[in-house]
Scaffold this active site. Sequence first.
Site, PDB file in Angstrom:
ATOM      1  N   SER A 116       4.084   4.320  -6.289  1.00 10.78           N
ATOM      2  CA  SER A 116       3.989   2.864  -6.394  1.00 10.78           C
ATOM      3  C   SER A 116       4.939   2.303  -7.437  1.00 10.78           C
ATOM      4  CB  SER A 116       2.554   2.460  -6.758  1.00 10.78           C
ATOM      5  OG  SER A 116       2.197   3.015  -8.018  1.00 10.78           O
ATOM      6  N   HIS A 137       4.762   3.649   0.942  1.00  7.41           N
ATOM      7  CA  HIS A 137       3.751   3.290  -0.051  1.00  7.41           C
ATOM      8  C   HIS A 137       2.557   2.582   0.565  1.00  7.41           C
ATOM      9  CE1 HIS A 137       2.418   0.616  -3.608  1.00  7.41           C
ATOM     10  NE2 HIS A 137       1.774   1.759  -3.651  1.00  7.41           N
ATOM     11  N   GLU A 149       4.474  -0.397   2.356  1.00  5.10           N
ATOM     12  CA  GLU A 149       5.852  -0.675   1.952  1.00  5.10           C
ATOM     13  C   GLU A 149       6.728   0.525   2.310  1.00  5.10           C
ATOM     14  OE1 GLU A 149       5.408  -3.613  -1.904  1.00  5.10           O
ATOM     15  OE2 GLU A 149       5.124  -1.467  -2.247  1.00  5.10           O
ATOM     16  N   ASN A 187       3.854  -4.775  -6.500  1.00  4.75           N
ATOM     17  CA  ASN A 187       3.663  -4.515  -7.922  1.00  4.75           C
ATOM     18  C   ASN A 187       4.684  -5.233  -8.795  1.00  4.75           C
ATOM     19  OD1 ASN A 187       1.313  -2.938  -8.045  1.00  4.75           O
ATOM     20  ND2 ASN A 187       2.422  -1.161  -7.309  1.00  4.75           N
TER      21      ASN A 187
END
Length: 385
Positions: A116, A137, A149, A187
Amino acid sequence: MRIGIIGSGAMGAGIAQVVATAGHQVHLLDKNSKALERAKQGIQTGLEKLASKGKLTEEQAQRIFGSINFTEVYQDFGDCDLVLEAVVEDLEVKQNLFREVEMIVKQECILATNTSSLSIAAIASACERPERFIGIHFFNPAPLMPLVEIIPAVQSRTGLAEEIKQLVKSWGKVPVLVKDTPGFIVNRVARPFYGEAIRLLEEGVADVATIDWAMTELGGFKMGPFTLMDFIGHDVNYRVTESVFTAFFFDPRYKPSFTQKRLFEAGFFGRKSSRGFYDYREGALAPEPFRDEKLGQYILNRILVMLINEAVDALALNVASKEDLELAMTKGVNYPKGLLAWADEFGLEKVLSTLDGLYHEYHEDRYRASPLLRKMVREGKHFFR
């Protein structure tokens, strides 16, 4: 297609369930036999619950469970077409893992990481054939969260990302293509949701309950930032913030807070430790928010313009398409609206003037407006209309 998953923690076990449900034969590997047994029991229990709720037949649940081979040896990966790791977020650990795996898998086997926060290119550099390496991800819990992702490394062969995108779609997931930059989409773009909320707390603008109230009741977010940080765990959320800050060469926009660091250092990780921003111990009273509409709107607007600015900057730097940026935030973290569409609705001029007002007040780079936002306001443009 045979798929190998390395790491039988919550994420690895969840991914194994997803791909097994999609009809693949799966090898779920963990060298810790107790962890592997816990994963085995967890997957079986999860499938039984789905069957009891009528979401699967008993036969389907048995077929899915039966298609997962629980193993402690890499040799079982010899027939795999894809191997995905979901182990600890440590670059050296991941690099060493793929050096070992690459000696066993066939030449055409795709290698992937569920990281991540780490560089896909850096992990791929440990491989003799990095052109077959890519980031995939998932979000936790993998069986429930739709977003995935897909992050090609600079070494990834042409066409690999598109192949993986179609594969992930066949698993019933929502894939987005992302450039290999720190934090990818979610993130990275979500950092102000936490960081600006903590700044408001530190300044004494409002307490945690009031900030959470503003974001949920007025903003429509499923969880307020402090509730969400406590839910994720400060051992995870703080480390991600610290990792993104470092990876962005210490850009002030991603600067961690001492407030969260102290919770992390104290072991007050949130729900999992019974203490965080809130107290979850037995008998503890939940604080009541101060429900002032004007204050709540100020809190919402300040956090919202920071989120929008982050999404606009990600678009400006071609981290992802505007469509994928919207999908990532609505499907990955359940935002009530895509941030770019929200910017159009809120008014780009208002976003810019709010940011410029904050920058004028603080003279901190965390409040610098994206050049793309400034350009769009100047040219009278919008993202979707």
